[in-house]
Design an enzyme around this catalytic site. Structure first.
Site, PDB file in Angstrom:
ATOM      1  N   THR B 333      68.534  46.359  42.842  1.00  0.00           N
ATOM      2  CA  THR B 333      69.170  45.823  44.047  1.00  0.00           C
ATOM      3  C   THR B 333      70.612  46.306  44.149  1.00  0.00           C
ATOM      4  OG1 THR B 333      67.802  43.860  43.918  1.00  0.00           O
ATOM      5  CG2 THR B 333      69.752  43.710  45.302  1.00  0.00           C
ATOM      6  N   TRP B 336      70.687  50.039  44.855  1.00  0.00           N
ATOM      7  CA  TRP B 336      70.258  50.328  46.234  1.00  0.00           C
ATOM      8  C   TRP B 336      71.443  50.257  47.193  1.00  0.00           C
ATOM      9  CZ3 TRP B 336      70.388  47.597  50.848  1.00  0.00           C
ATOM     10  CH2 TRP B 336      69.591  48.097  51.881  1.00  0.00           C
ATOM     11  N   HIS B 337      72.387  49.327  46.909  1.00  0.00           N
ATOM     12  CA  HIS B 337      73.511  49.132  47.827  1.00  0.00           C
ATOM     13  C   HIS B 337      74.493  50.287  47.821  1.00  0.00           C
ATOM     14  CE1 HIS B 337      72.076  45.012  48.211  1.00  0.00           C
ATOM     15  NE2 HIS B 337      72.799  44.958  49.307  1.00  0.00           N
ATOM     16  N   GLY B 338      74.477  51.101  46.780  1.00  0.00           N
ATOM     17  CA  GLY B 338      75.385  52.242  46.781  1.00  0.00           C
ATOM     18  C   GLY B 338      75.334  52.969  45.464  1.00  0.00           C
TER      19      GLY B 338
END
Lengths: 407, 484
Positions: B333, B336-338
């Site tokens: 997670t 995934w955000h960066g």
């Protein structure tokens, strides 16, 4: 009932987005925005290259934004909303007592690689470099040399705002502390602040400059500093022409359309027509040997100090000396009793109205320090000047390093 | 293109609506597909190729997956893996290549052997072009959507999509293309072939869209401006109050920005007859981080739960496996955000808190006063946002230190206090707006008084006008001649 409100909502929504969309296509494009003082994006070039590298769509976005219908009105609505939201400022411009506006957020310059945008802080090292340059110049200069640093509106009109004067004081303190022992420094901040607090109209409410009255105060102080107090022409001798619908640059940035305009004064004397102002713009080109050559292009001359065409436009402050140019000279063409001293003024736009006063006593050569013309020794020699005056306002001191580069 | 731009609101949207409702139903998907490609290509004229490649591969692999899923699970699984790998490869390359290149070249034996990519050159029609190597907009979102199709199909949760236009429309549907909600294929499968546009749906879509636009522009962007101010001021003079404001403003900024965008997506979807899943459910009223992640970016948490956590065994295979699964999901997670360490740490931080909550904290919370749990949870969320906001981790740690006075030069400057004073109305509106109370109040009025539905519609139009003014103002850039 519910159904009806739904239908009306849909109609309003479609009319709103469709209406503005249609208006955009129907209304003619504008090339220039007076409010913003810049050219607007026109319909972008289209081609496969532009499409692939994204230039076309990017320019389309700016085109759409720049040519959007009723743009100035919408900007005004935002100004009203921000006021209702009790924000006290808009786009970095403070809204104070009596409709006084002042820019609060500037771009703080540190070095060529670092500029912090939209801040009320400043880089002390940049200011100290400028102070050092002034002191060094003072030591090496063999003709009289004076530096005046006009404060920003936010410093002068601090009594009009809720905004604390903490950072203004800190910046002014830095100058006072380090320049107090310098013979060339002429501190005018306190005088202007006191005049402002006593109700004198020394700075515009909607523009970042001082008024003609403010410039007159500066002129008197300069003359005093030079020991020529007796020569100062009394305020009452001038005939004052007033234009009452001046909206300045601060007003444009603020978007507070409900503020009443400033009045701009031109102080004239009967012999104004005997003066000639010549303005030059320059262009840098590179010659065969790879050296940068500054070439004078477009030269313009006019009698007295004013280009009155600007009084009919928005940019009224440019009435003084025809606005910003790389170089200017102002000379007296009447009966010259004895030799007039010649002064070199390295300046930004704050100097323009001051020149109209100083020209009564001196022949004047002006170079635009704000555009980076920093080799004052060379200019003083070239024009054979007797004195040098640097007039560079605090905002420029925070936002660039031109003063630090004088030599 | 972004929703909060004049060209979207006043050119793209009216034209799209006109075309969509002018054509008969059987052409409406193709109309949406075409306008969605324009919408995407407007901002990414080149990387649209990457998206189309992903769509085509998943669409093509759908056929063998569909063919073998009931007869030969092994073969179906093979094609599923192939499809997923191809899609993830695009994501990995465009989003994570430089991250891995940079970090791997820090290893002594790989030093200088892996170079990062700054730009891509290619030849088209005999001409050379160069473009910056950057993250294609929305790739994280559409890759996940595409993967959900392949997996749902493999699991018999959805039927094979033979129509390329319908599948293309599912992936590119412009309301949710660039920032979600991440629509799972099985949730929307039926709507692709059969959906009803109606006056009620359209009107509620308009209200939802305007509400989202207002949240983004009037609250999110305003909070963002404050955040930027305090962050920049901190560089000159770090105060304790300033650090708290950085945390608070970013907390509001990201919520109103992101949930506003989701509202706009859901609203636009409704105008075209779609029903998307909700993405936010008042996350800041949570009393624990466990609850927070049930309320924040719901479509993403659901995706990870359904396609990663449960296939890994979820919580049914013992305590140790569950902990491992939580760790994996939260690492992913975050990542995934960066493509940055701070995002990984951000994910791992929440993973750790969730494990602690599962072990004993939740039981402890039960015994504490509710207000304490609220404030404590908000504080944990805020710390998370600081980790999230500062890609340069040492700055993030510096700000966290300043919250408690470590490294701060003062408690508060007068300028900071002034700034807080003028931000106060906004922060109050944001705080109230983060709770369900305004909505509850409105619903109660709607039942009681008939004029409320009129008022809600009038409010939507007002917000639209005001937002237009803010958008026009943001492109207004006075040019101060005197500097030159």
């Amino acid at each position: 009932m519910k159904k009806l409100s739904d239908k009306i909502l849909i109609i309003l929504f479609v009319l709103f987005i469709g209406g503005f969309g249609m208006a955009f296509f129907i209304l003619p494009d504008n090339d220039f925005s007076e409010e913003e003082n810049r050219y607007l994006q026109t319909f972008p070039d289209f081609g496969i290259d532009e499409l692939i590298n994204g230039d076309f769509t990017e320019n389309m976005n700016s085109y759409y934004a720049d040519q959007f219908p009723w743009r100035n009105g919408l900007v005004g609505i935002k100004g009203v909303c921000e006021t209702i939201a009790l924000k006290g400022e808009n786009n970095g411009v403070l809204l104070g007592k009596g409709g006084q506006l002042a820019v609060r957020l500037f771009d703080a310059y540190k070095d060529r690689h670092t500029v912090v945008e939209d801040t009320d802080y400043f880089f002390s090292e940049n200011i100290l470099r400028a102070i050092d340059a002034v002191k060094k110049f003072e030591q090496n200069c063999d003709i009289p040399f004076t530096v005046m640093i006009p404060p920003r509106t936010v410093d002068v009109a601090k009594s009009a705002f809720l905004y604390p004067d903490e950072l203004s004081e800190r910046l002014q303190g830095l100058l006072d502390e380090n320049l107090s022992d310098s013979a060339s420094y002429l501190n005018i901040s306190r005088i202007l602040t006191d005049l402002y607090d006593s109700g004198e109209y020394v700075y515009y409410r909607t523009d970042h400059h001082w008024t003609t009255k403010g410039a007159y105060v500066a002129y008197s102080e300069i003359m005093k500093k030079w020991g020529m107090e007796d020569l100062v022409i009394d305020e009452s001798e001038f005939k004052k022409e007033t234009v009452t619908d001046f909206y300045g640059t601060t007003w444009s940035r603020a978007g507070y359309k409900f503020i009443s305009p400033d009045s701009l004064e031109i102080w004239t004397l009967p012999d104004d027509d005997l003066y000639v102002t010549t303005v030059y713009d320059s262009k840098n080109t590179v010659d065969d040997k790879g050296n940068t050559v500054t070439e004078k292009v477009s030269v313009k001359s006019f009698t007295s100090f004013y280009n009155r065409e600007y009084l009919l436009k928005k940019d009224k402050y440019s009435v003084f000396l025809d606005g910003t140019h790389a170089e200017m000279t102002v000379t007296y063409e009447g009966n010259r009793e004895g030799e007039r001293e010649k002064i070199l003024i390295a300046k930004d736009s704050f100097a323009n109205p001051v020149v109209t006063f100083l020209a009564r006593h001196f022949d004047i050569v002006v170079v635009n320090l704000a555009s980076g013309m920093c080799d004052l020794t060379a200019y003083a020699q070239e024009y054979d000047c007797d004195r040098i005056l640097v007039l560079y306002n605090l905002e420029n001191l925070v936002e660039n390093d031109n003063l630090a580069n004088i030599k | 293109m972004v929703f909060s731009s004049l060209i979207f609101l006043f050119a793209f949207l009216p034209l799209t609506l006109a075309v969509y409702f002018a054509v008969p139903f059987r052409f409406r998907n193709i109309a949406l597909f075409v306008v969605s490609l324009i919408f995407y290509g407007w901002g990414e004229p080149l990387y649209i190729i990457v998206m189309i490649f992903s769509i085509v591969t998943a669409y093509a692999f759908g056929f063998p997956i569909g063919k073998y899923r009931d007869v030969n699970k092994k073969k179906a699984r093979f094609f599923l893996c192939l499809s997923l790998i191809l899609n993830l490869a695009m994501l990995a390359f465009f989003k994570y290549y430089n991250f891995f290149a940079e970090n791997l070249s820090l290893l002594p034996f790989l030093e200088g052997k892996i170079s990062t990519i700054d730009e891509i050159s290619f030849t088209l029609f005999g001409k050379n072009y160069t473009t910056d190597f950057s993250l294609p907009v929305g790739i994280s979102f559409y890759t996940f959507q595409i993967m959900s199709y392949s997996i749902d199909l493999y699991r018999n949760d959805a039927s094979l999509q033979k129509n390329f236009i319908s599948f293309g429309t599912y992936v590119t549907l412009f309301p949710q293309l660039v920032a979600g909600p991440i629509v799972r294929y099985k949730d929307i499968d039926d709507q692709l072939s059969e959906r009803k546009e109606s006056v009620e749906k359209f009107a509620s879509g308009v209200r939802r869209f305007c509400c989202g636009l207002g949240k983004k522009i009037l609250l999110g962007d305003a909070a963002s401006a404050l955040y930027e101010y305090f962050k920049s001021a901190d560089g000159f003079e770090g105060s304790v109050i300033g650090a708290w404001m950085i945390m608070i403003c970013f907390t509001f900024h990201i919520y109103f920005d992101f949930s506003g965008y989701s509202d706009m997506a859901i609203g636009l979807g409704r105008m075209f007859g779609f029903e998307f899943v909700e993405n936010f459910n008042y996350p800041y009223i949570s009393k624990s981080i466990t609850e927070f992640w049930r309320r924040w970016h719901i479509s993403l948490s659901t995706w990870f739960k359904e396609y990663v956590y449960i296939p890994l065994g979820g919580n049914r295979r013992g305590w140790a496996i569950q902990l491992r699964n939580i760790a994996i999901v939260w690492f992913l997670t975050g990542f995934w955000h960066g493509a940055g360490w701070n995002y990984i740490i951000w994910g791992v931080y929440f993973g750790a808190v969730l494990i602690l909550e599962k072990t004993f904290l939740l039981k402890l919370y039960d015994r504490l006063p509710v207000a304490v749990c609220h404030i404590w949870t908000l504080f944990l969320i805020g710390i998370g946002w600081i980790i999230f906001a500062f890609t340069d981790m040492s700055s993030g740690i510096d700000i966290i230190g300043k919250l408690f006075g470590i490294g701060a030069t003062s408690f508060a400057s007068r300028t900071a206090l002034y700034q807080i004073l003028r931000a106060l109305p906004l922060i109050l509106v944001c705080a109230v707006g983060s709770t369900p109370y305004p909505r509850k109040l409105l619903s109660r009025f709607v039942v009681k008084y008939k004029w409320t539905s009129w008022a809600a519609s009038a409010g939507a139009v007002m917000i639209l006008i005001v937002c237009t003014a803010y958008l026009a103002d943001s492109t207004f850039s006075p040019f101060l001649y005197f500097i030159f």
